[in-house]
Design a protein around this motif. Structure first.
Motif, short mmCIF file in Angstrom:
data_model
loop_
_atom_site.label_atom_id
_atom_site.label_comp_id
_atom_site.label_asym_id
_atom_site.label_seq_id
_atom_site.Cartn_x
_atom_site.Cartn_y
_atom_site.Cartn_z
N MET A 221 56.29 -106.02 -12.54
CA MET A 221 56.72 -104.83 -13.29
C MET A 221 56.86 -105.16 -14.78
O MET A 221 56.41 -104.41 -15.63
CB MET A 221 58.04 -104.29 -12.74
CG MET A 221 57.90 -103.47 -11.48
SD MET A 221 56.61 -102.23 -11.53
CE MET A 221 57.52 -100.76 -11.97
N ALA A 223 55.34 -107.48 -16.31
CA ALA A 223 54.01 -107.79 -16.85
C ALA A 223 53.18 -106.54 -17.13
O ALA A 223 52.32 -106.55 -18.00
CB ALA A 223 53.26 -108.72 -15.89
N ILE A 224 53.41 -105.46 -16.37
CA ILE A 224 52.64 -104.24 -16.66
C ILE A 224 53.38 -103.33 -17.63
O ILE A 224 52.97 -102.20 -17.88
CB ILE A 224 52.25 -103.45 -15.38
CG1 ILE A 224 53.50 -102.95 -14.64
CG2 ILE A 224 51.36 -104.28 -14.48
CD1 ILE A 224 53.16 -102.02 -13.49
N GLY A 225 54.46 -103.82 -18.19
CA GLY A 225 55.10 -103.08 -19.27
C GLY A 225 56.18 -102.11 -18.84
O GLY A 225 56.54 -101.20 -19.58
#
Ligand SMILES: Nc1ncnc2c1ncn2[C@@H]1O[C@H](COP(=O)(O)OP(=O)(O)O)[C@@H](O)[C@H]1O
Ligand SMILES: [Mg+2]
Lengths: 343, 256
Positions: A221, A223-225
């Motif tokens: 989560m 890492a995907i912003g």
């Protein structure tokens, strides 16, 4: 590869695409079995007219478990202090009546929701930076500190003797709460229906999806912003508000409240109910709370000193043989049936 | 000269007394194809973690489009177009492949702030997600749970998720790691055909792949940049051969 072969591959792929898109587009749609718990609740009203106070207490625990499901089942936050918000809601209504003489039921509920949400937001913003054992201890401490605050100001809270004899004004100014709790049962059921509708929307929304993402893999989560902390604080605040409403209804139903609403027992009990029913499944709160409350009622009449053993056994059996709870069992069975019936 | 999309300046990080990143400088131009190589434990993954913000450096700066992002959170950097894949799969294992991608698009577009609309109601999101899956030949697996897929297919999902972020900079940490050698070509084909505008840094042990894919190579040894250059320069560098390539030059021996 010749043209017809290419054609076949392309159409197979577009069929797979359509199937996948359909699945997501339909997932949130209403399914008929979802009527079942509501029909049962209405049937109980007609079939068990002399058990309406107990019935209301069951529905209140359903609501409380539902609020826990949002944070535990969907977002994956383990809390041992959810009673804090139940207690805050219960005391908001209790104090409004006992100290301010304010008895209108529905606006009191709203006030309870707001106060609980405020405390949920404040504590959540601080403690949701932590995970695991630290978080567990901090949630536990929240409930204890609220309880001790109440104890410290027993001149206001009534201390462990509580606030007895709280009566509320007629519902909508018309329906007098009767001794047998008939009006109250329908009132609680109505509020539960409304709240369930909200929770269901949230669970199937993109926000709800993000919560499951946090539960499944918080590193991804980040890492995907995803603004993970903000999402957690949001759902924690909502869950606190709902728990607050459940607590408020608890006070209104019982016409008294004591500091025991903050007890660790209460936090533990609602978690047991949810695990029994099945976490992250929306209806797990129903199944768990109903089964738990009915068994507790039954066992405690059977053996007033030994009934908790029955509850303990039930919990052991659940985690060993139905780790996904009652709802998990039902899903498993209907899934198998569907596969057998399918091609 | 144009400003590099990604720039790393004097980055340092230690774990306890162990310095793992030492004064690293690195730059990626738009559309860069750079490989980061070095022995195990050289600090390659740590460098990716520092660039993406999963770790905080003890000193040094990270710049995206010339703007200092060192103080920004990992999520904020991701929203600005910095994506990575993980050496070890880091996916939503209990969700379907399609949901993994939709989630990423949802967070990218701020859809996930919405508490009211049904997640499946936006067809454009689902269609875009399916496009990524199509491109990586994952359409047939769209409705499978990630944990039901073989590891090699999960590696592809890992890349699909990163692509769904629409990154300008993509850091690939050993994309073919853990995949049986018979299937690595699938993943490497995907990597080779990525959008030429994306600046890519790939960590990879297979020298054949590195020399085919990369236009620049950075060699990291014991946390510090040992040397950098074109594949030809690196191959010709006697020091690099000594510390690292020794047994891994294309055609020159086995890969580890
Ligand atoms: N979280 C951590 N805590 C302590 N040591 C770590 C941590 N992460 C990595 N290391 C150490 O840092 C060194 C570099 O690790 P890593 O960046 O994973 O290397 P590489 O990816 O090049 O193989 C290794 O010695 C590893 O043991
Ligand atoms: Mg590594």
């Amino acid at each position: 590869m010749d043209a017809s072969e290419t054609q076949a591959v392309l159409s197979a792929r577009s069929a797979a695409r359509a199937r996948a898109a359909d699945y997501l587009a339909r997932r949130h749609r209403f399914r008929w079995p979802e009527c079942l718990p509501w029909l049962l609740a209405i049937a109980a009203f007609f079939l068990l007219p002399d058990r309406m106070t107990f019935g209301a207490q069951v529905l209140i625990m359903v609501m409380f478990a539902l609020s826990l499901d949002l944070i535990l089942g969907y977002a994956g936050i383990v809390t041992l202090g959810h009673a804090a918000f139940f207690g805050v809601g219960a005391y908001t209504v209790g104090l409004l009546i006992a100290r301010l003489g304010y008895t209108e039921p529905i606006s009191s509920l709203c006030a309870a929701a707001m106060v609980a949400a405020l405390i949920g937001f404040g504590t959540g913003w601080f403690l949701l930076r932590y995970r695991g054992l630290t978080l567990l201890m901090l949630t536990l401490a929240t409930a204890i500190m609220l309880q001790e605050t109440g104890n410290l100001r027993s001149d206001i809270s009534g201390g462990y003797d509580g606030l007895p004899g709280l009566t509320i004004a007629p519902l909508f100014g018309i329906f007098q709460y009767d001794l047998y709790g008939h009006v109250n049962y329908l009132y609680v059921l109505g509020v539960l229906g409304l709240i369930f509708f909200f929770v269901r929307r949230i669970v199937y929304s993109p926000f709800g999806q993000a919560l499951t993402g946090i539960r499944e893999n918080v590193r991804r989560m980040h890492a995907i912003g995803s603004p993970v902390h903000r999402r957690l604080v949001t759902v924690y605040t909502i869950a606190a508000a709902i728990a607050g409403v459940a607590g408020a209804l608890f006070t209104q139903t019982n016409a008294y409240v004591t500091l025991a609403v903050f007890d660790f027992d209460v936090s533990a009990k609602v978690m047991v109910m949810l695990i029994l029913g099945g976490t992250g499944r929306l209806y797990g709160a129903f199944a768990g709370a109903v089964v738990y409350m009915v068994l507790e009622d039954y066992f405690s009449k059977m053996s007033p000193t030994f009934w908790q053993f029955g509850i303990g056994l039930l919990l052991v059996l659940t985690v060993l043989f139905a780790p996904r709870g009652i709802l998990g069992l039902i899903e498993g069975a209907s899934g198998r049936a569907a596969r057998r019936a399918g091609p | 000269m144009t400003v590099p999309v990604l720039e790393v300046k004097g980055l340092n990080r230690a774990f306890g007394a162990l310095p793992v990143t030492r004064n690293v400088d690195l730059a990626l131009e738009k559309g860069a194809r750079r490989a980061l190589i070095g022995p195990n434990g050289a600090g390659k993954t740590t460098l990716v973690n520092l660039i993406t913000g999963a770790l905080k450096p003890s000193s040094g700066r990270v710049l995206l489009d010339g703007e200092d992002i060192t103080a920004l959170s990992q999520a904020e950097r991701a929203r600005r177009g910095l994506a990575r894949t993980f050496q070890i799969n880091t996916l939503f294992r209990g969700l379907t492949v399609l949901e993994n991608i939709c989630m990423t698009i949802g967070e990218r577009d701020g859809e996930c702030n919405n508490l009211w609309r049904a997640a499946g109601a936006k067809r454009s999101v689902i269609d875009e997600a399916l496009d990524y899956l199509d491109a990586l030949r994952l359409t047939d697996d769209a409705l499978k749970l990630v944990r039901e897929l073989p590891y090699g297919r999960q590696r592809l999902v890992e890349i699909a998720v990163a692509l769904a972020q629409r990154p300008r900079v993509l850091l690939l940490d050993e994309p073919a790691a853990g995949v049986p050698s018979s299937e690595t070509h699938l993943i490497l084909d995907v990597v080779a055909s990525l959008d030429p505008d994306i600046a890519i840094l790939i960590i990879e042990h297979d020298m054949e792949v590195v020399f085919r894919f990369a236009r620049q190579i950075t060699v990291l040894v014991a946390g510090a940049v040992f040397t950098e250059g074109t594949p030809e320069e690196i191959m010709a560098n006697a020091d690099v051969r000594a510390v690292y390539l020794g047994e891994a030059i294309p055609g020159g021996g086995r890969h580890d």
